[in-house]
Design a protein around this motif. Structure first.
Motif, PDB file in Angstrom:
ATOM      1  N   LEU A  59      33.404  38.956  40.287  1.00 25.40           N
ATOM      2  CA  LEU A  59      32.482  39.834  39.240  1.00 25.40           C
ATOM      3  C   LEU A  59      33.400  40.795  38.301  1.00 25.40           C
ATOM      4  CD1 LEU A  59      29.530  41.161  41.128  1.00 25.40           C
ATOM      5  CD2 LEU A  59      29.460  39.501  39.483  1.00 25.40           C
ATOM      6  N   GLN A  60      34.594  41.175  38.843  1.00 19.37           N
ATOM      7  CA  GLN A  60      35.292  42.218  38.331  1.00 19.37           C
ATOM      8  C   GLN A  60      36.727  41.846  37.610  1.00 19.37           C
ATOM      9  OE1 GLN A  60      35.386  45.236  41.253  1.00 19.37           O
ATOM     10  NE2 GLN A  60      33.277  45.657  41.149  1.00 19.37           N
ATOM     11  N   SER A  82      35.084  45.190  29.183  1.00 16.68           N
ATOM     12  CA  SER A  82      34.127  46.071  28.615  1.00 16.68           C
ATOM     13  C   SER A  82      33.536  46.865  29.925  1.00 16.68           C
ATOM     14  CB  SER A  82      33.037  45.374  28.106  1.00 16.68           C
ATOM     15  OG  SER A  82      33.975  44.730  26.980  1.00 16.68           O
ATOM     16  N   GLY A 118      36.448  42.152  34.075  1.00 16.93           N
ATOM     17  CA  GLY A 118      35.893  43.510  33.212  1.00 16.93           C
ATOM     18  C   GLY A 118      36.752  44.526  33.368  1.00 16.93           C
ATOM     19  N   ARG A 119      37.915  44.499  33.654  1.00 18.71           N
ATOM     20  CA  ARG A 119      38.480  45.798  33.667  1.00 18.71           C
ATOM     21  C   ARG A 119      39.163  46.193  32.328  1.00 18.71           C
ATOM     22  NH1 ARG A 119      42.157  43.420  38.679  1.00 18.71           N
ATOM     23  NH2 ARG A 119      42.025  41.740  37.188  1.00 18.71           N
ATOM     24  N   LEU A 120      38.789  47.506  31.968  1.00 18.22           N
ATOM     25  CA  LEU A 120      39.012  48.015  30.791  1.00 18.22           C
ATOM     26  C   LEU A 120      40.444  48.020  30.413  1.00 18.22           C
ATOM     27  CD1 LEU A 120      36.489  51.267  30.529  1.00 18.22           C
ATOM     28  CD2 LEU A 120      36.340  48.931  30.010  1.00 18.22           C
ATOM     29  N   GLY A 124      34.420  53.234  34.393  1.00 17.48           N
ATOM     30  CA  GLY A 124      34.412  52.376  33.435  1.00 17.48           C
ATOM     31  C   GLY A 124      34.320  50.926  33.608  1.00 17.48           C
ATOM     32  N   ASP A 125      35.400  50.527  34.328  1.00 21.84           N
ATOM     33  CA  ASP A 125      35.449  48.968  34.495  1.00 21.84           C
ATOM     34  C   ASP A 125      34.320  48.323  34.689  1.00 21.84           C
ATOM     35  OD1 ASP A 125      38.203  49.002  34.306  1.00 21.84           O
ATOM     36  OD2 ASP A 125      38.531  49.287  36.404  1.00 21.84           O
ATOM     37  N   GLY A 126      33.949  47.192  34.012  1.00 20.54           N
ATOM     38  CA  GLY A 126      32.848  46.362  34.236  1.00 20.54           C
ATOM     39  C   GLY A 126      32.516  46.206  35.564  1.00 20.54           C
ATOM     40  N   TYR A 127      31.184  46.147  35.825  1.00 20.81           N
ATOM     41  CA  TYR A 127      30.484  46.050  36.955  1.00 20.81           C
ATOM     42  C   TYR A 127      30.965  46.850  38.312  1.00 20.81           C
ATOM     43  CZ  TYR A 127      27.047  42.222  36.389  1.00 20.81           C
ATOM     44  OH  TYR A 127      26.188  41.351  36.254  1.00 20.81           O
ATOM     45  N   SER A 128      31.672  47.993  38.123  1.00 21.54           N
ATOM     46  CA  SER A 128      32.262  48.818  39.254  1.00 21.54           C
ATOM     47  C   SER A 128      31.341  49.382  40.023  1.00 21.54           C
ATOM     48  CB  SER A 128      33.230  49.723  38.877  1.00 21.54           C
ATOM     49  OG  SER A 128      32.441  50.743  37.888  1.00 21.54           O
ATOM     50  N   HIS A 165      40.433  44.586  47.663  1.00 21.88           N
ATOM     51  CA  HIS A 165      38.968  44.569  47.470  1.00 21.88           C
ATOM     52  C   HIS A 165      38.446  43.319  46.799  1.00 21.88           C
ATOM     53  CE1 HIS A 165      35.059  46.312  46.431  1.00 21.88           C
ATOM     54  NE2 HIS A 165      35.103  45.753  45.291  1.00 21.88           N
ATOM     55  N   HIS A 210      30.951  42.810  30.536  1.00 20.44           N
ATOM     56  CA  HIS A 210      31.593  43.345  31.671  1.00 20.44           C
ATOM     57  C   HIS A 210      32.109  42.185  32.696  1.00 20.44           C
ATOM     58  CE1 HIS A 210      26.927  43.137  31.700  1.00 20.44           C
ATOM     59  NE2 HIS A 210      27.136  42.422  32.678  1.00 20.44           N
ATOM     60  N   LYS A 211      31.726  40.996  32.470  1.00 18.22           N
ATOM     61  CA  LYS A 211      32.349  40.086  33.264  1.00 18.22           C
ATOM     62  C   LYS A 211      33.701  39.434  32.839  1.00 18.22           C
ATOM     63  CE  LYS A 211      28.645  38.176  36.347  1.00 18.22           C
ATOM     64  NZ  LYS A 211      27.691  37.191  36.240  1.00 18.22           N
TER      65      LYS A 211
END
Lengths: 371, 371
Positions: free
Chosen positions: A16-17, A212, A20-22, B34-38, A333, A207-208
Motif C-alpha cells: 500500500l505504501q 502523494s 506513495g512516499r512523498l 505525509g506519506d500516502g496511506y501512512s 515494515h 497515495h498508492k
C-alpha cells in the motif's frame, strides 16, 4: 497533540505504501499549503480551474500524461469508481468485474445500487484474469438486468497481475459496454496510455502510486462520457454534481502536484523496477517460498505462499504475530501483522541493498526457528 | 515542483479560512504522516478502529465532544450531507432546506436524486431563517412526494445567522421528519450539543472550523440512524458501504486529531469572539457600510452592503478589482476579488490589532478615492 510515526525509518515493503512516499517537494508543499482551504485562496468556483496555485494547468498536464480527454482529481480510486458507477446506474443495472478486483469495486457497485457479475480467474497458482470470460459474464449480466459497465483491475493488489486490456476492451466494445480500468497500482508507476488502451474510464491513486499524501486520486474519461459523468447542477450551472461542486479542496492535491515531475520521470524507469522484482522473487523462492500470481511477473506487487512461516506460527507462543515481531526487530515494515500462510509485499523503489537485508532477514528467521 | 503561498503572512479575513488555520502540532503532524496511506500502517480493516495512530480513541473523543452516539470522519461537511441523503433517498424523496443553505446542500440532494423544497428567509436586511416555515415546507414537500430529511444551516456562510434549532426540531419531530444540522461554521468554533439540540444528524468541517488541513469533516448521528447510514456491505461484512470502506485514509485526519486539544479549548472562548465581531461590525458600520444578517449578531461571519465601494468601482479603471488590489498592497487577504456591492469577512481568531488595521485600510481606501 503530536503522534510520532515510529516506523518511518524502517525498510518499508508495504504494498500500500511503496508508491506513495512523498518527494521532498511534496513534503515542503504540505507545510506551505497546510491551512484548511488554502488552495481556494483565489478560486473562481471550480477546483480544476484554479490558476493560483496552478491547479488548472496541472489538471491539463494530467490529461496529457494519460493521453486522455478529460481528467478530474478525486479523493482516490474508489471515489472515482463510485462517481462513474453512480452516473451510469439504473434500475437493474449490472457491473461486470474481474474476480481479482479490489473490495472497493464491489462496494462502489453496492453503494450505487448495481449488481455484480464476476469474471472468474484461473485459480492457483497464477490467478490470471481470463480475458475471454468477459463474454460470458456480460451474457449472464444481461439475463438479470442491463450491463452498464465492465471493470478491469490493472494490476490487482493481491497478485500484481497485469491482464491483457485490449482483448477485454474488444469484447466489451462489441457488446456496447464501457470499460473502466482500475490503475491504482499502475498510474504513477508505469506508462498508461488511455487512447491506446481504448478504455472509457481510468482511475488512479495518488497515495498508492503517485508519491502523494492521501486521500487523492485521478479519474480520466473520454469527452463523450464526461458529458454524463461531469454533468452540471440544474441550479448551480458551473458546479459538477458528482464532485459535489469540488473534490480534493485541500492539501493532498498539492502533494500530487509537487510530485508530478518526479512521477513523470519515474514511469520511464519501470522496466528496471520489474527487473528488480524478478530478481527478488527468484531469491525469495530459493528460501522455499512460492510465488502466487502470473509468470513471468510484470509488477512489483508480490504474493508468496509461505508454508514454512505458517508451520513456525503453529509452534510458537505468539502464533502468527511472531513474524511481525521478528521483522520489527530488524526494522522492516509492511507485512500484515498476524499473517503467515501467505504474505504480500512490494519492491517498488526499495533499493537492492535494502531488499537484500529483507531476504537475509527471512533467511535468518527460518534458521532461528530451525526450519 | 514547489509553489509558494504568497499570502501566507497577510492578515487573513477570508470566511472560508479563519477557522481552518493549522496549529503548530497539526503542521508537524502533516510532515510526520505525509506519506500516502501512512495512517494505515497498522489498520485491521476500518479507519475508525485504527489504534496506532490513535484514531479509534480520537473518534470516541469526537462523540463525547458533540455529545452524540456515533461519529465518522468524512471528507467534509458536503460529503457528510451526501452520505445521509443517499442513505435516506427513495423515489419521490424530498428534502426541506432553509434558503440560506450552502450550495452543496442542494447539490448533495441533486446527486442523491432528491427534490428540494425551500423555507424562505425574512429577506433584506436580516435574512433570518423563518423557523415556522418548516411546517408549510413539509406540507409542500408531501404534496409532491415524501419528505425524507430536513436540513438547517447553523449558521449559514452568507450571513452568519444562527436560527433557533429547537423550534425547527419540534416541528420536524411532530411530522416524523429527521433533522440534519449543518455546523460547518459552528463545530470547532462554538459548543454544539447534539443531544440537547435534539437533531438526528450533524455535519462539521475540519478545514472550515477545526484547524485542519482539507478536506476533512465529521458526521455525527444517533444510534438509531447509524444502523441505516453505516450499513455494512453484504459481501465485506466489516466495511461500511456509504464510506466506501474507509473515508479520510490519509493526512487530513491527522491534522484534525493534532488540533483537537486546541479546538476543545477554543470553543470555551466563543463569547469573546462574538464580542469582538460585534465591536468590529460597529466600527465598520461607522464607515458607512451596512450589516446584512441578524442583529444582535451572534457569529464572526459578517456580510456588509458596501455601496460606497461599488460607487468607486464604477469610476476606476480596474472596476471591482480595485478593492482587491488596494487590500493586497496593505497585506490583507480574504475579500473575494472583483466584489464591491457587498463583501463577506470573518473576524474569527484575528487579533483586535489586526482588525484595527483592516478598518483603517478601508477608511484609507474610501479617503483615497475621495468618498
Amino acid at each position: 497533540m503530536f503522534v510520532e510515526r515510529k516506523i518511518k525509518d524502517f525498510i518499508n515493503i508495504d504494498p500500500l505504501q511503496t508508491g506513495g512516499r512523498l518527494t521532498e517537494d511534496a513534503r515542503r508543499m504540505l507545510v506551505e499549503w497546510g491551512d484548511g482551504y488554502s488552495v481556494c485562496d483565489f478560486c473562481q468556483g471550480n477546483l480544476h480551474e484554479i490558476k493560483k496555485p496552478p491547479i488548472a494547468s496541472f489538471v491539463e498536464d494530467l490529461s496529457e500524461f494519460l493521453n486522455c480527454d478529460v481528467v478530474r482529481v478525486t479523493s482516490g480510486a474508489r471515489e472515482g469508481k463510485f462517481i462513474v458507477m453512480h452516473s451510469l446506474a439504473r434500475k437493474d443495472g449490472v457491473v461486470v468485474v474481474d474476480s481479482n478486483a479490489h473490495y472497493t469495486t464491489y462496494i462502489s457497485a453496492e453503494r450505487a445500487g448495481l449488481r455484480v457479475v464476476e469474471v472468474q480467474n484461473s485459480g492457483y497458482p497464477e490467478y490470471r484474469v481470463v480475458e475471454e470470460g468477459y463474454e460470458n459474464a456480460i451474457d449472464e449480466g444481461e439475463r438479470i438486468g442491463e450491463v452498464v459497465l465492465a471493470v478491469l483491475t490493472y494490476p490487482d493488489g493481491n497478485y500484481g497481475n497485469l491482464p491483457d486490456v485490449k482483448s477485454v476492451v474488444e469484447i466489451c466494445k462489441d457488446r456496447g459496454v464501457p470499460v473502466l480500468l482500475n490503475c491504482a497500482y499502475s498510474i504513477g508507476r508505469m506508462k498508461i496510455d488511455f487512447e491506446k488502451l481504448g478504455v472509457d474510464f481510468v482511475v488512479g491513486s495518488g497515495h498508492k502510486s503517485m508519491a502523494s499524501a492521501g486521500p487523492v486520486g485521478i479519474l480520466g474519461m473520454s469527452e463523450e462520457f464526461s458529458r454524463l459523468v461531469l454533468r452540471r447542477s440544474d441550479r448551480f450551472k458551473d458546479k459538477e454534481v458528482e464532485l459535489l461542486g469540488c473534490s480534493v479542496r485541500g492539501v493532498p492535491i498539492m502533494t500530487l502536484m509537487a510530485s508530478f515531475d518526479h512521477v513523470r520521470e519515474r514511469v520511464k524507469m519501470w522496466s528496471r523496477e520489474v527487473e528488480k522484482a524478478r530478481w527478488f522473487l527468484k531469491e525469495f523462492e530459493s528460501l522455499g517460498f512460492e510465488l502466487l500470481g502470473e509468470r513471468p511477473h510484470k509488477h512489483d506487487l508480490l504474493h508468496f505462499k509461505t508454508d514454512k512461516l505458517y508451520e513456525i506460527s503453529r509452534k510458537v507462543r505468539r502464533g502468527g504475530y511472531f513474524l511481525y515481531n521478528e521483522l520489527k526487530k530488524r526494522r522492516i515494515h509492511g507485512i500484515k501483522p498476524g499473517r503467515t500462510k501467505s504474505i504480500k509485499l512490494s519492491t517498488y523503489l526499495v533499493s537492492k541493498e535494502d531488499l537484500r537485508i529483507v531476504i537475509e532477514a527471512f533467511e535468518d528467521i527460518l534458521k532461528k526457528f530451525d526450519l
